[in-house]
Design a protein around this motif. Structure first.
Motif, PDB file in Angstrom:
ATOM      1  N   GLU A   1      14.119  59.761  65.205  1.00  0.00           N
ATOM      2  CA  GLU A   1      13.758  58.426  64.734  1.00  0.00           C
ATOM      3  C   GLU A   1      13.283  58.468  63.273  1.00  0.00           C
TER       4      GLU A   1
ATOM      5  N   MET B   1      13.949  60.428  60.723  1.00  0.00           N
ATOM      6  CA  MET B   1      14.807  61.471  60.172  1.00  0.00           C
ATOM      7  C   MET B   1      14.410  61.848  58.744  1.00  0.00           C
ATOM      8  N   SER B   2      13.814  60.910  58.023  1.00  0.00           N
ATOM      9  CA  SER B   2      13.460  61.174  56.628  1.00  0.00           C
ATOM     10  C   SER B   2      12.524  62.369  56.478  1.00  0.00           C
TER      11      SER B   2
ATOM     12  N   SER C   1      14.541  66.165  56.360  1.00  0.00           N
ATOM     13  CA  SER C   1      15.615  66.562  55.434  1.00  0.00           C
ATOM     14  C   SER C   1      15.576  68.056  55.103  1.00  0.00           C
TER      15      SER C   1
ATOM     16  N   ARG D   1      21.129  74.430  58.304  1.00  0.00           N
ATOM     17  CA  ARG D   1      22.514  74.726  57.922  1.00  0.00           C
ATOM     18  C   ARG D   1      22.618  76.040  57.140  1.00  0.00           C
TER      19      ARG D   1
ATOM     20  N   TYR E   1      26.669  65.479  50.576  1.00  0.00           N
ATOM     21  CA  TYR E   1      25.742  65.990  51.593  1.00  0.00           C
ATOM     22  C   TYR E   1      24.340  66.197  51.018  1.00  0.00           C
ATOM     23  N   HIS E   2      24.298  66.929  49.921  1.00  0.00           N
ATOM     24  CA  HIS E   2      23.009  67.236  49.295  1.00  0.00           C
ATOM     25  C   HIS E   2      22.320  65.956  48.797  1.00  0.00           C
TER      26      HIS E   2
ATOM     27  N   LEU F   1      20.735  63.829  51.563  1.00  0.00           N
ATOM     28  CA  LEU F   1      19.452  64.377  52.039  1.00  0.00           C
ATOM     29  C   LEU F   1      18.290  64.027  51.108  1.00  0.00           C
ATOM     30  N   LYS F   2      18.586  63.562  49.910  1.00  0.00           N
ATOM     31  CA  LYS F   2      17.544  63.154  48.950  1.00  0.00           C
ATOM     32  C   LYS F   2      17.409  61.633  48.875  1.00  0.00           C
TER      33      LYS F   2
ATOM     34  N   GLU G   1      16.457  57.778  49.498  1.00  0.00           N
ATOM     35  CA  GLU G   1      15.223  57.144  49.977  1.00  0.00           C
ATOM     36  C   GLU G   1      15.365  56.699  51.437  1.00  0.00           C
TER      37      GLU G   1
ATOM     38  N   MET H   1      17.165  57.756  53.969  1.00  0.00           N
ATOM     39  CA  MET H   1      18.011  58.806  54.516  1.00  0.00           C
ATOM     40  C   MET H   1      18.460  58.511  55.945  1.00  0.00           C
ATOM     41  N   SER H   2      17.662  57.736  56.668  1.00  0.00           N
ATOM     42  CA  SER H   2      17.999  57.452  58.070  1.00  0.00           C
ATOM     43  C   SER H   2      19.355  56.771  58.223  1.00  0.00           C
TER      44      SER H   2
ATOM     45  N   MET I   1      21.862  57.554  56.569  1.00  0.00           N
ATOM     46  CA  MET I   1      22.884  58.484  56.085  1.00  0.00           C
ATOM     47  C   MET I   1      23.228  59.586  57.087  1.00  0.00           C
TER      48      MET I   1
ATOM     49  N   GLN J   1      27.337  74.217  45.061  1.00  0.00           N
ATOM     50  CA  GLN J   1      27.707  72.800  45.195  1.00  0.00           C
ATOM     51  C   GLN J   1      26.616  72.007  45.913  1.00  0.00           C
ATOM     52  N   ARG J   2      25.864  72.656  46.771  1.00  0.00           N
ATOM     53  CA  ARG J   2      24.785  71.965  47.489  1.00  0.00           C
ATOM     54  C   ARG J   2      23.412  72.227  46.871  1.00  0.00           C
TER      55      ARG J   2
END
Lengths: 108, 108, 108, 108
Positions: free
Chosen positions: A30, A32-33, A36, A43, B23-24, B27-28, B30, B32-33, B35, C57-58
């Motif tokens: 829920e 998720m932020s 990150s 990964r 992708y990267h 993850l940054k 604001e 992010m949920s 995404m 790249q990431r």
């Protein structure tokens, strides 16, 4: 395959599994932020562990160097995961730390 | 390396790059949920594209089957990315669709 | 993506390509038995280069450590390839040494 | 992780191991020239199996398509390995066929 790798291969495999499970679960959380950094490290950790697994199974001459980097990334991923209360994060932290420990046994 | 693969290899490589960058960046973000699907597909797409790249460079007998799956995953990733306004998502969508197109040229 | 990585990414990509092409060509050589070390290192090198490419790249926090290992494996692969007269081996040696050099520029 | 994947994940993992062990052993065989197809397929098979493993562990929406391709490559690798008398080839053939079977159970 080199018999000395056996318990490390097992730990690396469990770590790949825990990282992939945690990664997928984080993406469904829920809030998720907050996850990150965990997603990112899950990964990275699964990727270096996969390289480590293959290098041991193929008796690579670079296995030790790969395991050394693997231990470092496992520590980082384990530390991040440990700071989250989700069960998948706690499970992943445990798998990461065990993997780092097994890698270091072979390096020394 | 098979010369017929040249423009497909280029498109696959650009797609890997766009997926990793997106992708990267996701993850940054604001929010992010929103995404999570994009993050997930960016990784899937970068992975199958990497396999496709290697299979073409090594003239694998399975290159066509791998390209077929690659086109399918590129379409899914491109469609998801296209629905987000971020520049990295739009760039990624474009790279994915171009990659799918190049893969399909070789399959047919 | 970090602009400082640009020329290293290019060198890593060329190295993956050269290693995959050399690997496949070695498996078709008449005197393949002489090529076993080359085949083995071509694969190892393509794999660590792929990890290095993705890590740049990431914008991975472990990019530098991965590049350091990448440079080491590139040197080993380049040295082996250089000892064979086949054009694909000489091309691969050149790509490996250039890649190792670009990795080391970023590490220092 | 999806419980239905359990026995397939196990078979895929055993197949990766058998392919990597067979690959390395083939490169050390006295008559390595006979083993080029086996070396090539061992690598292809280990790579698609690795993608299949990760896709199941991450509950990928593309798992079924990846398993379908995995079964096809496992069959090819198993057939090639079966034609060689080396123990590592016979072991690999068995692991490949079992993996293909488990993949097909999930596809249907």
């Amino acid at each position: 395959m080199n018999a000395q790798y056996k318990s490390c291969i097992e730990a690396v495999y469990r770590c790949i599994e825990a990282c992939n499970v945690c990664y997928h679960a984080c993406l469904k959380e829920e809030h998720m932020s907050n996850m990150s950094k965990c997603i990112e490290l899950d990964r990275e950790c699964a990727e270096i562990c996969t390289l480590a697994l293959h290098s041991m199974q193929r008796s690579s001459t670079f296995a030790i160097q790969i395991l050394s980097l693997c231990a470092e990334i496992c520590d980082a991923c384990g530390t991040e995961c440990k700071s989250h209360n989700h069960q998948h994060c706690q499970d992943c932290a445990q798998a990461c730390f065990r993997c780092a420990e097994e890698c270091r046994k072979l390096i020394s």
